[in-house]
Design an enzyme around this catalytic site. Sequence first.
Site, PDB file in Angstrom:
ATOM      1  N   TYR A   3       0.894  -1.066   0.004  1.00 29.22           N
ATOM      2  CA  TYR A   3      -0.025   0.172   0.147  1.00 29.22           C
ATOM      3  C   TYR A   3       0.980   1.268   0.029  1.00 29.22           C
ATOM      4  O   TYR A   3       0.634   2.096  -0.928  1.00 29.22           O
ATOM      5  CB  TYR A   3      -0.951   0.270   1.149  1.00 29.22           C
ATOM      6  CG  TYR A   3      -1.997   1.129   1.335  1.00 29.22           C
ATOM      7  CD1 TYR A   3      -3.041   1.081   0.620  1.00 29.22           C
ATOM      8  CD2 TYR A   3      -1.595   2.243   2.190  1.00 29.22           C
ATOM      9  CE1 TYR A   3      -3.906   2.152   0.526  1.00 29.22           C
ATOM     10  CE2 TYR A   3      -2.645   3.114   2.199  1.00 29.22           C
ATOM     11  CZ  TYR A   3      -3.637   3.256   1.501  1.00 29.22           C
ATOM     12  OH  TYR A   3      -4.415   4.517   1.574  1.00 29.22           O
ATOM     13  N   LYS A  34       1.333   4.165  -2.952  1.00 30.55           N
ATOM     14  CA  LYS A  34       1.006   5.652  -2.715  1.00 30.55           C
ATOM     15  C   LYS A  34       2.226   6.406  -2.959  1.00 30.55           C
ATOM     16  O   LYS A  34       2.204   7.513  -3.640  1.00 30.55           O
ATOM     17  CB  LYS A  34       0.622   6.028  -1.304  1.00 30.55           C
ATOM     18  CG  LYS A  34      -0.793   5.524  -0.912  1.00 30.55           C
ATOM     19  CD  LYS A  34      -1.871   6.133  -1.549  1.00 30.55           C
ATOM     20  CE  LYS A  34      -3.031   5.642  -1.273  1.00 30.55           C
ATOM     21  NZ  LYS A  34      -4.132   6.583  -2.172  1.00 30.55           N
ATOM     22  N   ASN A  90      -4.407   8.667   9.555  1.00 32.47           N
ATOM     23  CA  ASN A  90      -5.627   7.902   9.724  1.00 32.47           C
ATOM     24  C   ASN A  90      -7.057   8.827   9.763  1.00 32.47           C
ATOM     25  O   ASN A  90      -7.177   9.344  10.957  1.00 32.47           O
ATOM     26  CB  ASN A  90      -5.398   6.989  10.629  1.00 32.47           C
ATOM     27  CG  ASN A  90      -4.326   5.884  10.664  1.00 32.47           C
ATOM     28  OD1 ASN A  90      -4.575   5.016  10.116  1.00 32.47           O
ATOM     29  ND2 ASN A  90      -3.183   6.149  11.140  1.00 32.47           N
ATOM     30  N   ARG A  97      -0.567   5.470  16.700  1.00 37.61           N
ATOM     31  CA  ARG A  97      -1.092   6.089  15.153  1.00 37.61           C
ATOM     32  C   ARG A  97      -1.502   7.473  15.513  1.00 37.61           C
ATOM     33  O   ARG A  97      -1.796   8.025  16.610  1.00 37.61           O
ATOM     34  CB  ARG A  97      -2.295   5.299  14.731  1.00 37.61           C
ATOM     35  CG  ARG A  97      -1.994   3.868  14.222  1.00 37.61           C
ATOM     36  CD  ARG A  97      -1.007   3.837  13.101  1.00 37.61           C
ATOM     37  NE  ARG A  97      -1.048   2.458  12.433  1.00 37.61           N
ATOM     38  CZ  ARG A  97       0.090   1.673  12.872  1.00 37.61           C
ATOM     39  NH1 ARG A  97       0.952   1.932  13.781  1.00 37.61           N
ATOM     40  NH2 ARG A  97       0.062   0.350  12.353  1.00 37.61           N
TER      41      ARG A  97
END
Length: 308
Positions: free
Chosen positions: A138, A142, A164, A200
Amino acid sequence: MDMKLSGATFRRAASTVTVIGGSGFIGRNLHRALRSVGARPHVFTRRKPFAHAGRVHPAVAKSDTIFYVAGSVTPALAERNPELVEEDHWNLNLLLWGLRETGHRPLVVLASSGGTVYDPDAAPPYREDSPTRPVAAYGAAKLAQEHALAAADWTTPVILRFANVYGPGQTASAGYGVIPHWIRAVHARETLTMIGASRRDYVHIDDATAALLAVRAHADRLRATPGPTTLNIGSGAPTSLDELHRHLERAVGGPVEVRREPARSFDRTDTWLDVSAAGAALGWSPAIGLAEGLAGTLAATRHTSMSP
């Protein structure tokens, strides 16, 4: 969402704007926000493609600003379905090739990933000049899109590396973030699944959308900047899964049972972003804290789930 506009935003209200990926979570919110400030964007989705027979739609070719927030892969899907990664890359290149003969340099804004493109051996918080080294499909996809846009010197490239993104209206589909899955589980009175142990960066959809509007408001300045502009868009703060769980319990008003599972091979450990450059370039900073944003998302989702 309170959209207080600068004079620059009003001056650009008559310019032509396109949203590609308008049926997605970010795209839907961006469409609403643009309309709230007087813009009438051309919106393209899977059912209404931006190109036909290799040629971009005339509205796209005439647009001054093009927001590319489309994508069909998540970290999990990218590992299992490389053909979807190739399709996403092809679609972006199709757009860029179609813009070569427009006679102007449209601002092309790409939604990239701040959580997956940086080198995991570098210490967070990640700045835009931190080393990049994706370790999963992923992030590599990107970063490849970023390189493709940066090389399209007939455009004005703007790359936003989002943390996120979460908020009301986000679907709890496979691979789409822990927050919508946990909120769905709360409403279904199911046990939460906590995968791994990591920190995160979570940014509310209203803050993410405000950053996109700020890009449009500062379009003239960005066009005068040589080369691509790359900016991190996040909260600027790390949150562990255990902290996120505690925030959710406070929003719910009681204990929420959780089941722990080991991290997956493509999961990153600790990632969060330095967002000071976006403040300097766009006058943007996150306004919605995680506790407030999570409580609002839970309340909005509860209202939706109770609607007939």
